[in-house]
Every structure is written in structure tokens, then in C-alpha cells.
Design a protein around this motif. Structure first.
Motif, PDB file in Angstrom:
ATOM      1  N   ARG A 164       0.875  -1.172   0.000  1.00  0.00           N
ATOM      2  CA  ARG A 164       0.000   0.000   0.000  1.00  0.00           C
ATOM      3  C   ARG A 164       0.914   1.225   0.000  1.00  0.00           C
ATOM      4  O   ARG A 164       1.726   1.411   0.905  1.00  0.00           O
ATOM      5  N   MET A 182      -2.881  -9.802   2.339  1.00  0.00           N
ATOM      6  CA  MET A 182      -4.071  -9.573   1.539  1.00  0.00           C
ATOM      7  C   MET A 182      -4.373 -10.798   0.686  1.00  0.00           C
ATOM      8  O   MET A 182      -3.552 -11.223  -0.138  1.00  0.00           O
ATOM      9  N   GLU A 210      -9.553 -10.596  -2.099  1.00  0.00           N
ATOM     10  CA  GLU A 210      -9.574  -9.227  -1.577  1.00  0.00           C
ATOM     11  C   GLU A 210      -8.841  -8.289  -2.526  1.00  0.00           C
ATOM     12  O   GLU A 210      -9.267  -7.154  -2.759  1.00  0.00           O
ATOM     13  N   HIS A 249     -10.556  -5.201  -4.566  1.00  0.00           N
ATOM     14  CA  HIS A 249     -10.043  -3.854  -4.302  1.00  0.00           C
ATOM     15  C   HIS A 249     -10.174  -2.946  -5.526  1.00  0.00           C
ATOM     16  O   HIS A 249     -10.448  -1.752  -5.396  1.00  0.00           O
ATOM     17  N   LYS A 280     -13.545  -1.315  -5.852  1.00  0.00           N
ATOM     18  CA  LYS A 280     -13.719  -0.300  -4.810  1.00  0.00           C
ATOM     19  C   LYS A 280     -12.986   0.987  -5.175  1.00  0.00           C
ATOM     20  O   LYS A 280     -13.484   2.092  -4.928  1.00  0.00           O
ATOM     21  N   GLU A 281     -11.803   0.860  -5.764  1.00  0.00           N
ATOM     22  CA  GLU A 281     -11.040   2.045  -6.163  1.00  0.00           C
ATOM     23  C   GLU A 281     -11.742   2.799  -7.283  1.00  0.00           C
ATOM     24  O   GLU A 281     -11.768   4.031  -7.297  1.00  0.00           O
TER      25      GLU A 281
END
Length: 333
Positions: free
Chosen positions: A133, A305, A309, A313, A316-317
Motif C-alpha cells: 500500500r 491480503m 480481496e 479492491h 472499490k477504487e
């Protein structure tokens, strides 16, 4: 003694110590790939040398090489905010010999801003493993006469539209952070896109750019006193700089410009190969030297992660940034 190919080696071990997800992938169809890899693997990094993606790729490649039994060679393909490298990967044979290390923005955001992409990252790539991240840090050239975010906002307001900031490209997390900042702080500044974080950093250091949202490579220059670090664009403070406030703490509530970097393979790559690559990435993320490199970028390793997931992701972004992209009218032909 010659190294045994990874899938043969796992079969010799009886699969006893392999995670359940990996075990389920090594089935009869794997027999067609049980000699993989037989030659070096190319890891395409879709940004220029010196940027966060490049630094991460070169950090994880040695352990991946050791785990897979073949060299993993980093190949920089910068340009068009990562689209050159993505296209190179998508067009490659689906045999596991070409992989991609990309920012999440290249996969999730680019389809929202590029109107003529010759590929669809959601359909043409397989998310293999998250790597880290990545956080962004608001930094200025030392010539900018400010010492905190409040002073910087006032400086930008006093010189509305006359200051410039750089990014690795349109739609990159540093670019979107800059746009979020401009709207939250009610300031104007000129965005200058580059082919990677490295070239942008060079121009911030030289003073051609007054500031930028650094995805990590500039932190060494902060420590050397060549850049000023004002804030972090994440929900939490960085363990590296616990005294540096977040932008949310500095008067811009809810500011969050984090992004996820990861490894991808062309769609159609055999499942056993995908899982072998994933296992090699997770092995790399266990190594102290790799952790140190990633944390040295101000980023957070993401070894825990799960694959689903990581897949989820991206949606979601897209949902998170789509309204901002629409608001600023960000489109590239």
C-alpha cells in the motif's frame, strides 16, 4: 546440483506445507505446465526507473527468482500513466513468462480516463498478488517559504495558478492526490505529468516544480534536507515520520490518496503458474531486506491480503475515484 523446477519440487514435497489455495490449483491440468519455468521471467514495470514501482520490482525480483528457480528480470516500460507497460503485458503469451508490476491506478483508474484503450485491464489481466500500500507525501522544494500545510495553502492562494506540481502521469495516485488537495484547500496550481515518479522528483529537486505528492522515492531527499515534508495524504500518520501530520489533521478532513501496487499476469495464464508466482511474491514480502525497501518508500507491505480481496479492491477504487475524475473532467484521448 541443479535446481528442481518449482512445481516438480512442490510435488516431491507432497504438497504438505503448501497453502490450501495453492494445493487446489495443482491438479491434473497442471501437468501441462509442470516444467514451468524453463527460462527467465520478465517482470514489466510500467513506470520509469527510480519510481516506487521500479524500486519495489527490483526489491522482490531476487527472492522471486530464488523461489521459482529462474531469473526474474525487471523490464521498465514507462509511458501513458502505465498503459504502455500494461499493453505490453496484455499482448504477451499467456504462459507465465511475462508479468506486470503496476500501481492500482494503472488498472482501476486508467479505464476511467483514457477513452481509446486497446485493452480492458479488468478482463485482460489477472490480479496475482498485492505488494504494498503506497502512501503519498506532500513535499515542497526548499525554496518555497513555508513550514506547514496552513502556510502552504496561503502561499498557493497568494500565487494562484503560478505554482506547479508534478506526477507520474494523468490519473496516477499522486495526480489525483494533487487534484483532491486543490479542491479541499481551494487553491489553484498547474499539473505537470511525467512518465514516472523518478523524472518528476528530479524536477522538484531542481525547482522547476514547486511541490508534488511523493509516492515514496523522494523521502531520501527529505532526510538529506533537499525537500521539505509537510504532510502525509493517508488516513494515518507514517511510522517513519510520526511527527508529520496527515492532511486530514491539517485541516482537510477525510483526505485519503493511498493506492495499492501489485503483480498481474495476462488473462489466460494457467492457474498453477499464477499460484506459483503468488507464492514467490509472498515469500519475497517475508524478507527483511524487502520489507526495509518498501518501508523506506514510506509504503506498507501487504503480504496478508488474500487474492480475492486484491481482486475486489479494484472495483472499490473505481467507485472511490470515479466522482473526482468526472468532476475534474479528466479524459485522455
Amino acid at each position: 546440483m541443479a535446481k528442481m523446477p518449482p512445481i516438480n519440487r512442490l510435488r516431491r514435497m507432497g504438497l504438505a506445507a503448501i497453502p490450501a489455495l495453492f494445493c487446489s490449483a495443482i491438479t491434473a491440468p497442471a501437468l501441462a505446465n509442470d516444467k514451468w519455468p524453463e527460462r527467465p521471467i520478465r517482470l514489466v514495470v510500467n513506470f520509469a526507473p527510480g519510481g516506487a514501482a521500479d524500486v519495489m520490482g527490483r526489491a522482490i525480483a531476487p527472492t522471486m527468482s530464488q523461489a521459482l528457480g529462474q531469473s526474474v528480470v525487471v523490464d521498465n516500460k514507462p509511458g501513458a500513466n502505465g498503459n504502455i507497460g500494461i499493453g505490453e503485458t496484455v499482448r504477451s503469451p499467456k504462459d507465465g513468462y511475462t508479468l506486470l508490476l503496476s500501481s492500482g491506478g494503472g488498472i482501476s483508474i486508467n479505464p476511467l480516463i483514457y477513452s481509446k484503450l486497446p485493452f480492458n485491464p479488468e478482463k485482460d489481466l489477472i490480479p496475482v498478488a498485492a505488494v504494498a500500500r503506497v502512501h503519498v507525501f506532500l513535499e515542497t522544494n526548499p525554496s518555497v517559504p513555508v513550514s506547514n500545510v496552513g502556510e502552504f495553502v496561503k502561499h498557493l492562494q497568494a500565487y494562484a495558478g503560478k505554482l506547479s506540481y508534478g506526477s507520474p502521469g494523468p490519473g496516477s495516485s499522486p495526480h489525483l492526490a494533487g487534484e483532491m488537495f486543490k479542491r479541499a484547500a481551494k487553491v489553484e496550481a498547474t499539473h505537470v505529468p511525467y512518465k514516472g515518479a523518478g523524472p518528476a522528483l528530479t524536477d522538484v529537486l531542481s525547482g522547476q516544480l514547486q511541490y508534488w505528492f511523493d509516492p515514496g522515492p523522494g523521502l531520501k531527499q527529505v532526510e538529506a534536507g533537499k525537500l521539505k515534508l509537510l504532510a502525509i495524504g493517508s488516513p494515518q500518520r507514517s511510522p517513519l515520520y510520526p511527527k508529520v501530520p496527515t492532511l486530514a489533521e491539517s485541516g482537510l478532513p477525510g483526505f485519503d490518496a493511498d493506492t495499492l501496487f501489485g503483480i498481474y499476469a495476462p488473462a489466460g495464464t494457467p492457474a498453477p503458474v499464477v499460484e506459483a508466482v503468488r507464492a514467490s511474491v509472498l515469500k519475497a514480502l517475508e524478507q527483511k531486506n524487502v520489507i526495509d525497501v518498501i518501508q523506506g518508500l514510506g509504503a506498507t507491505p501487504e503480504p496478508r491480503m488474500g487474492r480475492q480481496e486484491f481482486v475486489d479492491h479494484h472495483a472499490k477504487e473505481r467507485a472511490r475515484f470515479a466522482p473526482l475524475i468526472k468532476e475534474i473532467g479528466l479524459k485522455v484521448d
